[in-house]
Motif scaffolding. Structure first.
Motif, PDB file in Angstrom:
ATOM      1  N   ILE B 152      13.473 -31.109 -66.546  1.00  0.00           N
ATOM      2  CA  ILE B 152      12.780 -31.975 -67.500  1.00  0.00           C
ATOM      3  C   ILE B 152      13.473 -31.943 -68.856  1.00  0.00           C
ATOM      4  O   ILE B 152      13.658 -32.977 -69.505  1.00  0.00           O
ATOM      5  N   ILE B 155      16.563 -34.027 -68.666  1.00  0.00           N
ATOM      6  CA  ILE B 155      16.227 -35.459 -68.638  1.00  0.00           C
ATOM      7  C   ILE B 155      15.910 -35.943 -70.052  1.00  0.00           C
ATOM      8  O   ILE B 155      16.405 -36.981 -70.505  1.00  0.00           O
ATOM      9  N   SER B 159      18.938 -38.151 -71.110  1.00  0.00           N
ATOM     10  CA  SER B 159      18.573 -39.490 -70.694  1.00  0.00           C
ATOM     11  C   SER B 159      17.727 -40.185 -71.752  1.00  0.00           C
ATOM     12  O   SER B 159      18.055 -41.274 -72.211  1.00  0.00           O
ATOM     13  N   THR B 160      16.638 -39.534 -72.161  1.00  0.00           N
ATOM     14  CA  THR B 160      15.722 -40.200 -73.090  1.00  0.00           C
ATOM     15  C   THR B 160      16.289 -40.248 -74.514  1.00  0.00           C
ATOM     16  O   THR B 160      16.267 -41.286 -75.152  1.00  0.00           O
ATOM     17  N   PRO B 166      21.534 -41.362 -66.266  1.00  0.00           N
ATOM     18  CA  PRO B 166      20.272 -41.843 -65.688  1.00  0.00           C
ATOM     19  C   PRO B 166      19.330 -40.678 -65.356  1.00  0.00           C
ATOM     20  O   PRO B 166      19.804 -39.634 -64.886  1.00  0.00           O
ATOM     21  N   PRO B 167      18.026 -40.833 -65.612  1.00  0.00           N
ATOM     22  CA  PRO B 167      17.078 -39.748 -65.361  1.00  0.00           C
ATOM     23  C   PRO B 167      16.744 -39.592 -63.880  1.00  0.00           C
ATOM     24  O   PRO B 167      16.182 -38.590 -63.470  1.00  0.00           O
ATOM     25  N   VAL B 168      17.064 -40.597 -63.085  1.00  0.00           N
ATOM     26  CA  VAL B 168      16.768 -40.531 -61.651  1.00  0.00           C
ATOM     27  C   VAL B 168      18.014 -40.946 -60.884  1.00  0.00           C
ATOM     28  O   VAL B 168      18.940 -41.501 -61.461  1.00  0.00           O
ATOM     29  N   SER B 169      18.016 -40.686 -59.593  1.00  0.00           N
ATOM     30  CA  SER B 169      19.213 -40.999 -58.821  1.00  0.00           C
ATOM     31  C   SER B 169      19.403 -42.501 -58.709  1.00  0.00           C
ATOM     32  O   SER B 169      18.453 -43.251 -58.530  1.00  0.00           O
ATOM     33  N   THR B 170      20.649 -42.927 -58.856  1.00  0.00           N
ATOM     34  CA  THR B 170      20.992 -44.334 -58.709  1.00  0.00           C
ATOM     35  C   THR B 170      22.174 -44.418 -57.747  1.00  0.00           C
ATOM     36  O   THR B 170      22.594 -43.404 -57.200  1.00  0.00           O
ATOM     37  N   GLU B 254      12.924 -33.726 -55.794  1.00  0.00           N
ATOM     38  CA  GLU B 254      11.642 -34.357 -56.122  1.00  0.00           C
ATOM     39  C   GLU B 254      11.662 -34.875 -57.562  1.00  0.00           C
ATOM     40  O   GLU B 254      11.290 -36.009 -57.833  1.00  0.00           O
ATOM     41  N   VAL B 255      12.114 -34.034 -58.500  1.00  0.00           N
ATOM     42  CA  VAL B 255      12.094 -34.430 -59.906  1.00  0.00           C
ATOM     43  C   VAL B 255      13.041 -35.610 -60.162  1.00  0.00           C
ATOM     44  O   VAL B 255      12.678 -36.564 -60.841  1.00  0.00           O
ATOM     45  N   PHE B 256      14.251 -35.567 -59.589  1.00  0.00           N
ATOM     46  CA  PHE B 256      15.215 -36.640 -59.838  1.00  0.00           C
ATOM     47  C   PHE B 256      15.116 -37.779 -58.828  1.00  0.00           C
ATOM     48  O   PHE B 256      15.973 -38.656 -58.793  1.00  0.00           O
ATOM     49  N   ALA B 257      14.057 -37.761 -58.004  1.00  0.00           N
ATOM     50  CA  ALA B 257      13.837 -38.804 -56.994  1.00  0.00           C
ATOM     51  C   ALA B 257      15.093 -39.041 -56.170  1.00  0.00           C
ATOM     52  O   ALA B 257      15.509 -40.169 -55.956  1.00  0.00           O
ATOM     53  N   GLN B 259      17.222 -38.603 -52.580  1.00  0.00           N
ATOM     54  CA  GLN B 259      17.037 -38.406 -51.157  1.00  0.00           C
ATOM     55  C   GLN B 259      17.432 -36.992 -50.809  1.00  0.00           C
ATOM     56  O   GLN B 259      18.202 -36.372 -51.529  1.00  0.00           O
TER      57      GLN B 259
END
Lengths: 546, 310
Positions: B152, B155, B159-160, B166-170, B254-257, B259
């Motif tokens: 966190i 992130i 990120s913020t 990016p805060p999540v996986s892309t 889980e946190v970074f969404a 797979q």
């Protein structure tokens, strides 16, 4: 181990969301003019990833969130709970209640080219009733349907084994959505992977633990009566991302990686409202039962009505909800969600915060204050066990329970909160290992009262779960709930439901807390987003992006 | 029997023993959890009909005695028929096949990052003698950081605030950086401590003095002698590190969404999807054992002392 971790993540998430906000720069408001065709939108959900996209299989919120874009229902509902046409034009119950006649929309096709007609409706009800489908929610809703008769292409008659006045409302749920009969004949695996309906979108790809991608149904003609836009959707594609962690979901929205998120934390909603920046909120009420604490009268603590009443008066729910939800939710005194018709409110003192009264009631019931601050009677301590599902209870709700715990302690209750994963929670609920419990129950009808308070609900389903958590057998209550479900006279229905709710309130069986909500945050580039109302799922048919 | 064959057979036997133990422990643990397995199959809290319940029990063999179920499970694992996931109704091998590459990529990236960071930690504290107390503290703090908190914080910062990552996986590779960093920092803190100890010991060893006496430069000393001493513990602890990275992946995914099998495992455990849980744990155990084997080989290559006659 897992529950502990989830709780800690939630705590950090709440803290970091506040931190994160400091970095947001307010942008110019996007000018929202005429709808624009084309574009892609990503919606990040905090709900679990469904294990099957066919909402007939099982029947839970994740499936509804993913399924509504593809599979449409016979009816929809307005925010006030009025039933409106969707795939069906109308539905009439016969005078004796033993038959329902539905007139269906003409000229609608499933996305695989199969026509939508009465035979399709028949095939869908039979699919729901087939044990091999393993339907739960849908199965219960069509329990009293004996047989569906396809009178002609656009008329289906449901022959009933028992009258069910709530059938039309039940049919408004995505879990009873209508799928292509040709597609239903494929293997279950294929149908779970990409169900075929009449909806504005088609499942393109399901990338597990990551996303579902949908593309536009170019031949879409079946918009619900509540829609403001006819014809195909405006978006080219819709992507649902699964993002279980609230803080990263919000960070992804702030960073513009996603356009819409759900299960937004109360503080981030409050912040979006204050900032008037590029992030806006959309909060809707999920129909069915309000979020509530149900007291198990079969346990030792709450078998005594005096103790139940004492517990109701021990906590200041109003202040708790107001502060913990940052003003984004209101305390309710109704058993039913404010979006569900025939709910009654009870502001006449039944749920007032009055610790003195709570103490007096416990004195009267014979519980004496012990030296450790916990009351005892005949050597027994005044304990309240509350299992908390960390999957179902959002952090703010868990904090509210902690507040109830501490305020109830002031008058001598020893409240234990047990955070647990979902299957352990169901096991505890099924085994009556609780004194109080919060259990969400969504249904687009006040008939939800029959499901959760009729004594039939005390007997567990074959899988071991029982919907009734108060463990009360009251013939008068049962009869009122049955009669209410069998009449179509709305005035009579309202009266019967009001009487039933008064019995629950007088018995002090349930402590209402607040409405169960859908909590959306979206970027202001997203226009035309609304919640399809029967259970408040985001509806993207009318959405366009700048 | 040539010693090499004997050695390999012994290792293979050990591997099978480990996998059998994992399968047994998981089987017993899941059976011991309260609640009904039919719930897992029909969805928790299901109100399904009696017929649906009976059908599910029969289909999945839950009416059989426990010992029979255990035997069926072992046989299935041994024959690589890992069965069908209760909750997804799809072959377990297929589900794992979809998720494993992402977790392996993350773990390998994190391991590489952890090694580099640990080496830098160790070098700074060995050569900048005055900083070693500070570095030691940094290492201890890093080693103790819980993954979810670190994730966190990263992130929010990268990120913020800075808008760099990016805060999540892309789809792009830069979304691997924050999750890999989250996993790497605590591991690097731990590895760094051990590497530093090992290098400090080497600095005081007689061969260092003699090398210095021969006029070896600092860089030469480092390259020819110290690095080997620093890398050895890092290699022998790689198995442990890899294991801890795999378990950390549950939270990070889980946190970074992202797979991955960590996230799949979490979901499978919470609905008690027995075939999927056993399948994932078997794969993790197999990967762990394979890494340990590689570690042994690598150690022998780096450290002559390990190459004893068999």
């Amino acid at each position: 181990m897992f529950t502990l971790r989830r709780t800690s993540i939630a705590a950090i998430a709440a803290a970091s969301a506040v931190l994160a906000g400091c970095g947001t720069a307010a942008e110019e408001d996007g000018a929202s003019g005429e709808p624009v065709e084309g574009g892609n939108l990503t919606f990040a959900t905090g709900d679990a990833e469904p294990t099957c996209l066919d909402p007939h299989v099982g029947g839970n919120m994740p499936q509804k969130i993913a399924g509504i874009h593809v599979v449409e229902s016979l009816f929809t509902m307005t925010q006030d709970g009025e039933v409106e046409p969707w795939l069906a034009e109308s539905g009439e119950m016969s005078d004796d209640g033993m038959a329902w006649t539905f007139t269906l929309k003409e000229g609608v096709e499933f996305t695989d080219g199969t026509p939508f007609d009465a035979e399709a409706v028949k095939a869908n009800i039979e699919h729901l009733q087939d044990p091999a489908t393993e339907s739960s929610t849908g199965y219960l809703a069509v329990e009293h349907v004996d047989e569906v008769e396809a009178v002609d292409a656009h008329t289906a008659v449901f022959h009933m084994s028992e009258p069910d006045a709530a059938l039309k409302e039940s049919l408004a749920q995505t879990w009873l959505g209508i799928q292509s009969p040709a597609a239903l004949e494929r293997s279950r695996e294929e149908n779970c992977e990409a169900p075929v309906g009449t909806g504005p979108f088609v499942v393109e790809e399901w990338n597990r633990q990551h996303s579902i991608t949908y593309s536009r149904n170019e031949g879409y003609t079946s918009a619900p009566a509540t829609a403001e836009h006819e014809g195909p959707a405006l978006l080219d594609t819709l992507t649902i991302r699964f993002m279980p962690d609230a803080a990263s979901r919000y960070a992804a929205l702030q960073a513009g990686e996603v356009d819409v998120i759900d299960s937004a934390q109360p503080d981030t909603i409050a912040q979006a409202r204050r900032a008037d920046g590029p992030i806006q909120d959309l909060v809707g009420v999920r129909s069915g039962a309000a979020t509530r604490l149900e007291l198990n009268t079969g346990g030792e603590t709450f078998s005594d009505p005096l103790v139940r009443r004492a517990f109701m008066h021990a906590s200041d729910i109003e202040t708790g909800v107001d502060t913990l939800f940052f003003g984004t939710a209101e305390r309710t005194t109704s058993l039913l969600a404010s979006s569900t018709p025939h709910g009654t409110t009870h502001d006449d003192g039944a749920y007032d915060y009055d610790p003195q009264l709570a103490s007096d009631l416990l004195d009267e019931a014979g519980w004496e204050m012990g030296s450790d601050g916990v009351r005892t009677k005949d050597g027994k301590r005044l304990t309240v066990r509350i299992p908390v599902s960390t999957h179902q209870s959002i952090p703010a709700e868990q904090s509210l329970l902690e507040q109830i715990q501490s305020q109830a302690a002031d008058v001598g209750f020893d409240v234990t909160l047990d955070p647990m994963d979902l299957s352990s929670w169901y096991a505890a609920a099924g085994a009556w290992e609780f004194d109080a419990i919060t259990a969400p129950y969504g249904k687009s009808s006040p008939d939800v009262l029959r499901i959760i308070f009729h004594s039939d609900g005390i007997e567990p389903a074959p899988s071991g779960y029982h919907a009734n958590n108060i463990n009360v057998r009251d013939e008068e209550l049962d009869s009122l709930l049955e009669r209410a479900n069998q009449t179509t006279d709305e005035d009579e229905r309202a009266e019967l439901y009001a009487e039933a709710q008064q019995i629950i309130v007088d018995g002090a069986y349930v402590m209402p807390l607040y409405d169960w909500q859908t909590r959306i945050l979206h970027r202001d580039s997203v226009n035309g987003l609304r919640l399809e109302t029967n259970l408040s799922a985001p509806w993207f048919h009318e959405v366009w992006v700048d | 029997m040539p010693p090499v064959v004997r050695y390999l057979l012994a290792r293979l036997g050990g591997l099978i023993l480990v996998l059998w133990a994992v399968a047994t422990i998981v089987f017993l643990a899941l059976k011991a959890v309260p609640g009904d397995e039919v719930d897992a199959i029909l969805g928790p809290g299901s109100n399904a009909s009696a017929e649906a319940v009976a059908l599910a029990i029969e289909t999945h063999g839950l009416d059989q005695p426990l010992l029979v179920q255990y035997w069926v499970q072992l046989k299935a694992i041994a024959t690589f028929d890992w069965g069908t996931s209760f909750s997804y109704d799809r072959p377990v091998t297929e589900l794992i096949g979809e998720q494993l590459p992402s977790t392996l990529t993350l773990s390998l990236a994190a391991l590489a990052l952890a090694w580099v960071m640990a080496l830098i930690f160790a070098l700074i504290s060995v050569f900048g003698r005055r900083t070693w107390r500070v570095m030691s503290m940094i290492e201890v703090v890093s080693a103790a950081l819980p993954h979810f908190a670190l994730a966190i914080v990263l992130i929010v910062i990268f990120s913020t605030w800075l808008g760099l990552l990016p805060p999540v996986s892309t789809d792009s590779l830069d979304s691997l950086i924050l999750p890999a960093l989250t996993l790497a920092v605590p591991t690097a803190g731990f590895l760094g401590q051990i590497m530093r100890e090992s290098m400090l010991d080497a600095l005081e060893a007689p061969f260092t003095t003699s090398a210095r006496a021969r006029g070896e430069s600092t860089i030469g000393l480092f390259a020819r002698h110290l690095l080997r001493h620093a890398v050895l513990p890092a290699v022998s602890l790689a198995g442990w590190a890899f294991g801890s990275l795999m378990s950390g992946a549950v939270i990070v995914e889980e946190v970074f969404a992202r797979q991955g099998i960590g996230r799949t495992l979490l979901g499978a455990v919470s609905v008690r999807d027995m075939p999927l849980v056993i399948g994932i744990l078997m794969v993790i155990a197999a990967v762990y054992v394979a890494v340990m084997l590689l570690v042994d080989v690598a150690e022998a290559a780096i450290d002559p002392r390990v190459r004893r006659p068999a």
